[in-house]
Write a protein that holds these residues in place. Structure first.
Motif, short mmCIF file in Angstrom:
data_model
loop_
_atom_site.label_atom_id
_atom_site.label_comp_id
_atom_site.label_asym_id
_atom_site.label_seq_id
_atom_site.Cartn_x
_atom_site.Cartn_y
_atom_site.Cartn_z
N UNK A 294 7.46 3.79 -4.55
CA UNK A 294 7.39 2.41 -4.06
C UNK A 294 6.46 2.25 -2.86
N UNK A 295 5.95 3.39 -2.32
CA UNK A 295 5.05 3.28 -1.17
C UNK A 295 3.74 2.56 -1.54
N UNK A 296 3.49 2.39 -2.84
CA UNK A 296 2.31 1.63 -3.26
C UNK A 296 2.38 0.19 -2.74
N UNK A 297 3.61 -0.28 -2.48
CA UNK A 297 3.78 -1.64 -1.97
C UNK A 297 3.12 -1.80 -0.61
N UNK A 298 3.09 -0.72 0.21
CA UNK A 298 2.45 -0.81 1.52
C UNK A 298 0.95 -1.08 1.36
N UNK A 299 0.33 -0.44 0.38
CA UNK A 299 -1.09 -0.67 0.14
C UNK A 299 -1.34 -2.11 -0.34
N UNK B 27 -3.37 -7.57 0.73
CA UNK B 27 -3.08 -9.01 0.78
C UNK B 27 -3.50 -9.61 2.11
N UNK B 28 -3.18 -8.94 3.21
CA UNK B 28 -3.56 -9.45 4.53
C UNK B 28 -5.08 -9.50 4.66
N UNK B 29 -5.75 -8.43 4.22
CA UNK B 29 -7.21 -8.39 4.34
C UNK B 29 -7.88 -9.45 3.46
N UNK C 33 -1.95 -0.84 11.63
CA UNK C 33 -0.62 -0.42 11.16
C UNK C 33 -0.74 0.58 10.03
N UNK C 34 -1.72 0.35 9.13
CA UNK C 34 -1.89 1.29 8.01
C UNK C 34 -2.32 2.67 8.51
N UNK D 274 -6.16 3.91 3.04
CA UNK D 274 -5.83 2.65 3.72
C UNK D 274 -7.09 1.86 4.07
N UNK D 275 -8.11 2.59 4.58
CA UNK D 275 -9.37 1.90 4.92
C UNK D 275 -10.02 1.32 3.67
#
Length: 423
Positions: A87-92, A97-99, A114-115, A147-148
């Motif tokens: 489920x850590x894919x949700x962090x990506x 989404x924010x970007x 944060x990432x 993350x980048x």
């Protein structure tokens, strides 16, 4: 027949038209694929995975809030779950989404920070001995690079959306400009048609009024009453009125047509000496003596607009003679080719009092003729003659030339300058 599109294009169109349904569908699929299997790591892992995935339903509406929630959930995961979860894919997804959907640069940079911080903390939590520090470094670098990349992709998508929005706005402005141009063209057509109707009605009514006044005077004073003369008068009135009605109807019909572009379309291409003679005959029937000198080749190889303008100048000038030159005036019309264009002169020997009386009643005939000729690159000059009468001179180039190459008109009428009033 409806055009077929690729499946990917149809999916993309559907996703743009229904973003909330898309987010709900993706959230459900992600929970089934990566959230539910997290239960294998225990109940805390399942709860953390569910808490990380479910907020994705509202990720577009509240991206900053979802970012803060996701960071908090990830911090809890690092404390209670010692291993990474599917489920850590949700962090990506949240970082993307924010970007992609947040305009504020500080908020987007906060998501990137944060990432990267989460990548370092994850490296510290998930690395194992014996080479613990090496594993921390490797894990942090890999997660940081991912993350980048996700953050950059989100920014690229946001830039594309901004460009598409700018293109849509530009397209809307172009469409509005096109509509303005179309409305302007329609207005120009209406102005041209109104000018034609004015010329037609003014000339025809002048002839009718002259004939009617003459008939009224003859009916009251002439002895005996000549039925033949009366018949000719009424025939002239009827013929003039029918001709004017037909011309006005023709102008109105052209105005209704969508492809009417201007004065060229208001008449046919057969304008020439025959129409000039017919015009002069109608004025003669009204009682005005008119002498015409027209070269047989005056209208050869001449565009329709110029032929039409020549006839309008003659018609307006003779109408003014009928109205203002007095009962015993005579007119002289000259139409000739010279200096690469057509020269028109209409002069009369009307009484000076009639001209002076008219000076206080400005009209639009001469102004209208000047505007018509100016659009064709021509000039018009008008003024009184010494000892009485009035002269109108017009010069129209056969082809519209730049101002420096336009032929000069006749010299100004002796004894006066151009007049803005109608005569």
């Amino acid at each position: 027949m409806r055009q077929r599109t690729f499946l990917a294009a149809r999916i993309d169109q559907w996703s743009r038209e229904h973003p909330r349904r898309l987010d709900l569908t993706l959230t459900g699929l992600m929970w089934l694929v990566s959230g539910l299997p997290s239960a294998l790591a225990g109940l805390p892992a399942f709860l953390v995975a569910t808490a990380a995935i479910l907020p994705l339903v509202v990720r577009r509406r509240f991206p900053a809030a979802v970012l803060l929630w996701s960071a908090a959930v990830f911090g809890v995961q690092l404390m209670v779950v010692p291993i990474p979860l599917p489920a850590d894919i949700a962090q990506a997804v949240v970082v993307y989404t924010v970007a992609a959907h947040v305009v504020s640069l500080p908020v987007r940079l906060l998501a990137l920070g944060a990432a990267l911080a989460g990548s370092v903390l994850a490296g510290l939590r998930w690395s194992t001995p014996p080479e613990y520090l090496v594993n921390v470094f490797k894990n942090a670098v890999v997660l940081g690079i991912l993350s980048v990349l996700v953050w950059v992709i989100g920014n690229l998508v946001r830039g594309r959306q901004a460009n598409m929005s700018a293109l849509r706005e530009a397209s809307a402005r172009l469409e509005e400009s096109r509509l303005h141009r179309e409305r302007f063209v329609v207005q120009q057509q209406r102005v041209a048609a109104a000018r034609e109707i004015h010329d037609i009605v003014a000339h025809s009514l002048t002839v009718v009024i002259v004939q009617a006044d003459g008939a009224e005077y003859a009916a009251e004073h002439a002895r005996p009453w000549d039925r033949g003369d009366a018949g000719r008068v009424f025939a002239t009135i009827g013929r003039t009125a029918r001709s004017a009605l037909a011309e006005v109807r023709g102008v109105i019909e052209v105005l209704r047509e969508a492809d009417a572009d201007g004065p060229d379309e208001l008449r046919g291409a057969g304008l020439g000496l025959a129409e000039l003679r017919q015009l002069v005959d109608s004025v003669r029937a009204a009682g005005l003596a008119v002498e015409v000198e027209a070269e047989p080749t005056a209208f050869d190889d001449v565009p329709t607009a110029i032929r039409f303008a020549v006839l309008r100048v003659v018609r307006e000038s003779l109408t003014n003679v009928l109205k203002h030159a007095g009962p015993y005036a005579a007119a002289h019309v000259v139409v000739a080719r010279a200096q690469g264009g057509i020269m028109v002169r209409v002069e009369d020997d009307g009484v000076a009092d009639a001209i002076a009386d008219h000076g206080s009643e400005p009209g639009y005939g001469l102004d209208g003729m000047r505007e018509r000729l100016r659009a064709l690159g021509g000039v018009l000059e008008a003024g009184p003659r010494p000892g009485g009468g009035f002269v109108v001179d017009a010069a129209i180039p056969v082809a519209v030339l730049p101002p420096s190459a336009r032929p000069a008109g006749f010299a100004a009428a002796p004894g006066g300058t151009g007049r803005s009033g109608e005569r």
